[in-house]
Design a protein around this motif. Sequence first.
Motif, mmCIF file in Angstrom:
data_model
loop_
_atom_site.group_PDB
_atom_site.id
_atom_site.type_symbol
_atom_site.label_atom_id
_atom_site.label_comp_id
_atom_site.label_asym_id
_atom_site.label_seq_id
_atom_site.Cartn_x
_atom_site.Cartn_y
_atom_site.Cartn_z
ATOM 1 N N PHE A 1 -7.073 2.696 4.333
ATOM 2 C CA PHE A 1 -6.431 3.818 3.781
ATOM 3 C C PHE A 1 -7.337 5.038 3.324
ATOM 4 O O PHE A 1 -7.814 5.122 2.276
ATOM 5 C CB PHE A 1 -5.925 3.293 2.600
ATOM 6 C CG PHE A 1 -4.753 4.243 1.993
ATOM 7 C CD1 PHE A 1 -3.619 4.852 2.649
ATOM 8 C CD2 PHE A 1 -4.958 4.659 0.649
ATOM 9 C CE1 PHE A 1 -2.989 5.874 1.880
ATOM 10 C CE2 PHE A 1 -4.396 5.373 -0.158
ATOM 11 C CZ PHE A 1 -3.206 6.103 0.632
ATOM 12 N N ARG B 1 0.065 3.250 -3.279
ATOM 13 C CA ARG B 1 -0.905 4.195 -3.064
ATOM 14 C C ARG B 1 -0.634 5.306 -2.112
ATOM 15 O O ARG B 1 -0.845 6.566 -2.727
ATOM 16 C CB ARG B 1 -2.186 3.676 -2.535
ATOM 17 C CG ARG B 1 -2.885 2.572 -3.498
ATOM 18 C CD ARG B 1 -3.765 1.797 -2.712
ATOM 19 N NE ARG B 1 -4.998 2.762 -2.476
ATOM 20 C CZ ARG B 1 -6.147 2.305 -1.862
ATOM 21 N NH1 ARG B 1 -5.806 1.096 -1.142
ATOM 22 N NH2 ARG B 1 -7.123 2.867 -1.678
ATOM 23 N N HIS B 2 0.146 5.020 -1.105
ATOM 24 C CA HIS B 2 0.359 6.387 -0.115
ATOM 25 C C HIS B 2 1.419 7.339 -0.793
ATOM 26 O O HIS B 2 1.190 8.433 -0.833
ATOM 27 C CB HIS B 2 0.896 5.738 1.320
ATOM 28 C CG HIS B 2 0.285 6.626 2.323
ATOM 29 N ND1 HIS B 2 0.695 6.387 3.581
ATOM 30 C CD2 HIS B 2 -0.139 7.658 2.514
ATOM 31 C CE1 HIS B 2 0.490 7.278 4.564
ATOM 32 N NE2 HIS B 2 -0.371 8.041 3.530
ATOM 33 N N THR C 1 0.842 -1.424 -0.103
ATOM 34 C CA THR C 1 -0.069 0.037 -0.040
ATOM 35 C C THR C 1 0.862 1.289 0.177
ATOM 36 O O THR C 1 0.539 2.206 -0.780
ATOM 37 C CB THR C 1 -0.975 0.005 1.409
ATOM 38 O OG1 THR C 1 -1.828 -1.209 1.244
ATOM 39 C CG2 THR C 1 -1.781 1.235 1.234
#
Length: 160
Positions: free
Chosen positions: A148, A52-53, A48
């Motif tokens: 998230f 994404r982050h 992640t």
Amino acid sequence: MPIQPGETIPSMKLTQGTPDGPRETSIDELFGGKTVVLFGVPGAFTPTCSARHLPGFVEHADALKAKGADVVACMAVNDAFVLDAWAKSQGVGDKIVMLADGAAELTKALGLELDLTARGLGVRCQRFALVAKDRKVAHIGVEAPGAFEVSRAEAVLGAL
């Protein structure tokens, strides 16, 4: 309990991953008199975090700065060499300051540690994002396990 709005980020030393190698820096140097967006990830090169982050903050760095952030920084319980390699692999350039909290000292001082020893990862940082003004926390979002939402770049944009 995690650090709360109105509380001051403690004065500590960290290592910054740079293209020229590790460089010691301090919270006072990075945060003093500035508006800083700091986001923390459990680990460089993890799914992640990498998919994404960090990419979200790279993508929205200019928008964050346009809304008042002087600095956008990423912190992980990794060493500066790992963070520099991760930054290169993600095309971070000079958009994000990469901060290594190798011994999780700042992570623990902020009350944001996550014990992943049972999964072979040791003590890591919870996934979070905060906005600090002259070292005082103005906003913080700490993710529930597996979530998230509140630490995304888009959520921080809404908080600025």
